[in-house]
Scaffold this active site. Structure first.
Site: not given
Ligand SMILES: C[S@@+](CC[C@H](N)C(=O)[O-])C[C@H]1O[C@@H](n2cnc3c(N)ncnc32)[C@H](O)[C@@H]1O
Length: 564
Positions: A364, A373
């Site tokens: 997500e 994003e």
């Molecule tokens: C929009 S949040 C969603 C978090 C969770 N899945 C939720 O629904 O609450 C996106 C998550 O992806 C992580 N994230 C973004 N880019 C990433 C990457 N390249 N590798 C690992 N995690 C990543 C961010 O740190 C964040 O915790």
């Protein structure tokens, strides 16, 4: 306290003496009202609505000196032609659009935020689509003369149904409604209760009661807060509070659970046993599922629930780059007893080397515009974990866009007084706004992406046609949304026609325009948008091509970009 300027004032009178006297009186009365510290002053309708340069000039001058007192220009929804009566003209379809008169004055006053409209409602209403425009305008009050009321069988005043619907819309926007006497239709709606005879007083009281009753009946519709600009997140690790807010959106996780459930079911019904299914023992196999960008773990939880429903055992990898969020996942595994089912991976999904391929990749990473994003870039990096024929949840997403009027947003962006803010998209809870035409699809991304090479840059040009019955309108920018296919028929959407019920994780996105654009009735709005990709950043550029061509915003990502 709201003041009121004399009705006789005609700064655009053909008679030079009246003109001079009017200008002097208008300046004098506005000065007096400002001295008294009034909240606002209601101004009379210009006597020659489409030609009121002197009126606009005096108002513009006055506005330069004001800091908090607002000027509310009385704008009849329908204006009579010179010599015609409002009702007659409206019936014959020859009346002048009140919005045009309003637009002329406010454009000359450079869209000053202290200038608002006090809409004067007549017995005959313009078409419903043309009334919609006012949702995006700074309407401060609705003036309701007693002449719009009809009588019921017992002789008591009632408001016709179309007028009730109109009021319901304005109550929802938090606009105040003021009653006035019938003879003041053109003059700015004096407040209720100011009347000369005892008999008249009784009727005014009854009209007031009707309005109070309608307010309580119609304003039960929930009101939403004003549009507020929010800057889009860049790259920082999210705070626990932010995750907590995400996790309150139960509906979003239900949709993910449903998508995982359907994917697991389909996989079970497919004839061949996928190569990634790990044999645990003779009777027990596990499906490898990876949650990439796991946050504090809600998608792990949703996946485990789906697996239980589908009677499937999972081996889950929870990949997350934010080390603080990882602590919460550890706690969750302990409290749920999932330590042997879920492996936590504290890494960036683009660089992690997975020990085995996944059959299902859940993520997500969507922004209000779908791809804004960097979900495409992240998932392109992560799809190498996916086994051939493996499923990505989401499978695809498409952004949608529509031209919008929103005086409030335009003013908020303008108040920064710099170019950068006009070239930045904002996440915003769109409240006081009007879409000039239906949304159109813009960019689509599908996962896994099997293109070689993968190119996530995009360009689209779209044309919107304004309904001639909706009248002219002003364009302040573009409202953006997304629609996402999680899996099969499981749709997650903030696109108004398909918005997922009770889901609140995303507000729309707003792309402002440096200059407002007048769009004539039946006219077209053309726009172009680019999604540009460089080795270390991604950004959008946008411009208007019709009804008049405008500059390309955010050239080279000079004002706004997202870092890779
Ligand atoms: C929009 S949040 C969603 C978090 C969770 N899945 C939720 O629904 O609450 C996106 C998550 O992806 C992580 N994230 C973004 N880019 C990433 C990457 N390249 N590798 C690992 N995690 C990543 C961010 O740190 C964040 O915790």
């Amino acid at each position: 306290v709201v003041g009121r300027v004399s009705d006789w004032i005609q700064p655009d009178s053909p008679d030079p003496a009246v003109r001079q006297q009017s200008v002097a009186a208008l300046q004098h009365q506005l000065g007096w009202a400002a001295h008294l510290g009034l909240q606002a002053v209601v101004l009379p309708t210009p006597h020659r609505p489409a030609q009121s340069p002197n009126y606009a000039q005096v108002l513009n001058q006055a506005l330069q000196g004001l800091t908090h007192m607002a000027l509310w220009l009385t704008v009849p929804l329908v204006l009579p032609h010179e010599g015609g009566e409002e009702g007659e003209d409206a019936k014959e379809g020859t009346a002048v659009d009140g919005w045009e008169a309003w637009h002329q004055v406010r454009a000359q006053c450079d869209h000053n935020n202290l200038l608002g409209a006090a809409l004067l409602v007549g017995p005959v209403l313009p078409s419903a689509p043309s009334l919609e425009r006012w949702r995006g305008e700074p309407v401060k009050a609705v003036l309701l003369p007693t002449s719009v009321f009809t009588s019921n069988k017992r002789g008591y005043p009632v408001l016709p149904r179309p007028h009730q619907d109109l009021l319901a819309g304005f109550f929802k926007l938090g606009v105040q409604v003021r009653g006035g006497r019938g003879e003041e239709d053109g003059g700015g709606g004096r407040a209720l209760g100011v009347c000369q005879t005892h008999n008249h007083s009784r009727y005014i009281y009854l009209y007031g009661l009707v309005l109070f009753y309608l307010y309580y009946k119609l304003s039960s519709i929930t009101t939403s807060p004003n549009c507020r600009l929010h800057h889009l997140p860049r790259q920082d690790n999210l705070e626990s509070q932010t995750y907590e807010t995400f996790e309150k959106d139960v509906q979003k996780y239900k949709l993910y659970e449903e998508a995982v459930y359907k994917a697991l079911k389909d996989r079970r019904h497919s004839s061949s046993t996928p190569a990634t299914t790990t044999t645990i023992n003779n009777n027990n196999t596990r499906v490898v599922l990876m949650v990439v960008g796991a946050g504090r773990g809600p998608l792990v939880r949703a996946s485990m629930r789906a697996a239980a429903r589908a009677s499937v055992r999972l081996r889950v990898y929870a990949v997350e780059k934010n080390p603080n969020a990882i602590v919460h996942i550890q706690q969750m595994l302990r409290s749920e007893g999932w330590e042997s089912d879920v492996t936590i991976v504290s890494a960036d999904m683009r660089h992690w080397q997975a020990p085995e391929p996944a059959e299902i990749l859940v993520s997500e990473l969507l922004g209000s515009f779908g791809d804004n994003e960097l979900s495409p870039e992240c998932l392109d990096g992560a799809q190498r974990f996916l086994a051939p024929g493996g499923i990505s949840i989401p499978q695809s997403y498409t952004s949608y866009i529509a031209p919008a009027t929103s005086h409030k947003l335009h003013h908020d962006v303008k108040s920064y007084k710099d170019l950068e803010h006009f070239e930045t998209p904002y996440v915003v809870r769109l409240h006081r706004h009007h879409l000039l035409a239906a949304t159109q699809p813009l960019f689509t991304f599908s996962h896994p992406n099997n293109d070689t090479p993968i190119d996530n840059s995009r360009y689209a040009t779209v044309t919107f046609v304004r309904d001639p019955a909706a009248g002219a309108a002003v364009l302040h920018g573009f409202a953006g949304y997304f629609e996402c296919t999680l899996y099969g028929d499981v749709l997650l959407s903030i696109h108004p026609p398909t918005h997922s019920e009770n889901m609140f994780s995303w507000f729309p996105i707003f792309f402002p325009l440096r200059e407002t654009v007048y769009v004539p009735a039946g006219g077209s709005v053309g726009m172009q948008m680019w999604r540009c990709c460089a080795p270390h950043k991604v950004w959008y550029e946008w411009s208007v091509t019709a009804p008049v061509a405008g500059p390309i915003h955010n050239v080279g990502g000079r004002s706004y970009w997202v870092g890779l």
